[in-house]
Design a protein around this motif. Structure first.
Motif, short mmCIF file in Angstrom:
data_model
loop_
_atom_site.label_atom_id
_atom_site.label_comp_id
_atom_site.label_asym_id
_atom_site.label_seq_id
_atom_site.Cartn_x
_atom_site.Cartn_y
_atom_site.Cartn_z
N LYS A 9 -3.26 12.29 -2.44
CA LYS A 9 -2.92 13.15 -3.58
C LYS A 9 -1.89 12.51 -4.50
CE LYS A 9 -4.02 17.41 -1.20
NZ LYS A 9 -3.51 18.64 -0.60
N SER A 10 -1.03 11.67 -3.91
CA SER A 10 0.00 11.02 -4.73
C SER A 10 0.12 9.55 -4.34
CB SER A 10 1.35 11.73 -4.56
OG SER A 10 1.78 11.62 -3.22
N LEU A 11 0.77 8.80 -5.19
CA LEU A 11 0.96 7.38 -4.96
C LEU A 11 1.90 7.17 -3.77
CD1 LEU A 11 0.14 4.72 -6.46
CD2 LEU A 11 2.40 4.78 -7.47
N PRO A 12 1.51 6.36 -2.79
CA PRO A 12 2.36 6.16 -1.61
C PRO A 12 3.45 5.11 -1.87
CG PRO A 12 0.32 4.95 -1.32
CD PRO A 12 0.22 5.69 -2.64
N LYS A 13 4.44 5.48 -2.68
CA LYS A 13 5.51 4.54 -2.99
C LYS A 13 6.39 4.25 -1.78
CE LYS A 13 6.12 5.36 -7.92
NZ LYS A 13 7.10 5.72 -8.96
N ILE A 14 6.56 5.25 -0.91
CA ILE A 14 7.39 5.08 0.29
C ILE A 14 6.47 5.22 1.50
CG2 ILE A 14 9.32 5.97 1.64
CD1 ILE A 14 10.41 7.16 -1.01
N ILE A 15 6.39 4.14 2.28
CA ILE A 15 5.53 4.13 3.47
C ILE A 15 6.36 3.75 4.69
CG2 ILE A 15 3.45 3.21 4.55
CD1 ILE A 15 2.47 2.37 1.75
N VAL A 65 9.37 0.39 0.30
CA VAL A 65 9.44 1.15 -0.95
C VAL A 65 8.83 0.27 -2.03
CG1 VAL A 65 10.95 2.26 -2.64
CG2 VAL A 65 11.50 2.41 -0.20
N ASN A 66 7.79 0.77 -2.66
CA ASN A 66 7.04 0.01 -3.67
C ASN A 66 6.55 -1.33 -3.13
OD1 ASN A 66 7.20 1.94 -5.73
ND2 ASN A 66 9.26 1.26 -6.25
N PRO A 108 1.00 -2.71 -7.75
CA PRO A 108 -0.38 -2.33 -8.11
C PRO A 108 -1.28 -2.02 -6.91
CG PRO A 108 0.31 -4.24 -9.37
CD PRO A 108 1.39 -3.98 -8.36
N GLY A 109 -1.05 -2.69 -5.78
CA GLY A 109 -1.86 -2.43 -4.59
C GLY A 109 -1.72 -1.00 -4.08
N LEU A 110 -0.61 -0.35 -4.42
CA LEU A 110 -0.41 1.03 -4.00
C LEU A 110 -1.38 1.98 -4.72
CD1 LEU A 110 3.49 1.18 -3.83
CD2 LEU A 110 1.87 0.91 -1.95
N LEU A 111 -1.70 1.67 -5.95
CA LEU A 111 -2.67 2.48 -6.69
C LEU A 111 -4.05 2.36 -6.05
CD1 LEU A 111 -3.05 4.32 -9.12
CD2 LEU A 111 -3.50 2.31 -10.51
N ASP A 112 -4.41 1.16 -5.64
CA ASP A 112 -5.67 0.94 -4.93
C ASP A 112 -5.66 1.69 -3.60
OD1 ASP A 112 -8.25 -0.29 -4.49
OD2 ASP A 112 -7.24 -1.68 -3.12
N LEU A 113 -4.55 1.66 -2.90
CA LEU A 113 -4.41 2.36 -1.63
C LEU A 113 -4.59 3.87 -1.82
CD1 LEU A 113 -3.82 1.68 1.33
CD2 LEU A 113 -1.40 2.04 0.84
N LEU A 135 1.27 -7.83 -12.87
CA LEU A 135 2.70 -7.88 -13.19
C LEU A 135 3.06 -6.87 -14.27
CD1 LEU A 135 3.52 -11.70 -13.10
CD2 LEU A 135 4.45 -9.92 -11.62
N SER A 136 2.23 -6.74 -15.28
CA SER A 136 2.52 -5.78 -16.34
C SER A 136 2.45 -4.35 -15.82
CB SER A 136 1.60 -5.98 -17.55
OG SER A 136 0.28 -5.65 -17.21
N THR A 137 1.51 -4.09 -14.91
CA THR A 137 1.43 -2.76 -14.28
C THR A 137 2.69 -2.49 -13.48
OG1 THR A 137 -0.98 -2.88 -14.13
CG2 THR A 137 0.12 -1.28 -12.70
N TYR A 138 3.10 -3.48 -12.69
CA TYR A 138 4.29 -3.32 -11.87
C TYR A 138 5.52 -3.05 -12.73
CZ TYR A 138 7.78 -4.18 -8.28
OH TYR A 138 8.82 -4.05 -7.42
#
Length: 181
Positions: free
Chosen positions: A30-36, A57-58, A18-23, A8-11
């Protein structure tokens, strides 16, 4: 409990699931997949074939970007060609600022290759993966073997949620069209 608080604090502090960072790590993106965006096809034999695209999104559904497609150019039951058609149609007129960070295809290696070909023909540079339902394997470009993400992983849950939502959205459109016949 500590993990929940940390997530929660990361979010809150970073503004993303946070699962996106793991993904990002698991898939070596190369970048965080915020939009899939996730694509699926739904067909009942040869009578009605449709496709769907949902956007998260997120890690949260963004329904204003959901799209449904009647398959127009494919006359036989060819999921690979149908995926190619809907990916091409989705991004051929898309504003370059509205492109996703990652494309997810419901299917295996064949569906992935069809989507990659469509993206390439449009001269776009969007990472693309696929998820095969039976074993929940993730197929990526230039890899013979699928990526296996642990079943309890938050990143796999995000991909499954996307896939299931694309399937639900496409199936509901297919059923609606069948009811109109």
């Amino acid at each position: 409990m500590n993990l929940i608080i940390r997530n929660l604090s990361t979010y809150i502090s970073k503004g993303f699931e946070p699962g996106l960072l793991d993904l990002k790590k698991v898939l070596s993106l190369k970048s965080l997949p915020k939009i899939i965006d996730c694509f699926d096809v739904s067909n009942l034999g040869l009578s009605i074939a449709v496709g769907s695209c949902v956007r998260f999104v997120n890690g949260i559904p963004e329904k204003s970007f959901y799209r449904k497609f009647k398959i127009k150019t494919i006359k036989d039951q060819n999921d690979f060609a149908m995926i190619s058609e809907i990916v091409s149609r989705r991004y051929s007129k898309e504003d370059k600022l509205n492109l996703p960070d990652l494309v997810l295809i419901d299917g295996g290696k064949g569906q992935l290759n069809s989507a990659l070909e469509a993206i390439s023909k449009l001269d776009l540079k969007i990472p693309c993966i696929s998820i095969a339902k039976e074993r929940e394997e993730i197929f990526v470009i230039n890899s013979v073997f699928p990526v296996v993400i642990p079943k309890n992983s938050k990143s796999l849950k995000i991909l499954q949620y996307l896939r299931d939502e694309a399937h639900r959205f496409g199936l509901s459109y297919n059923i609606k069209l069948r009811d109109l016949k």
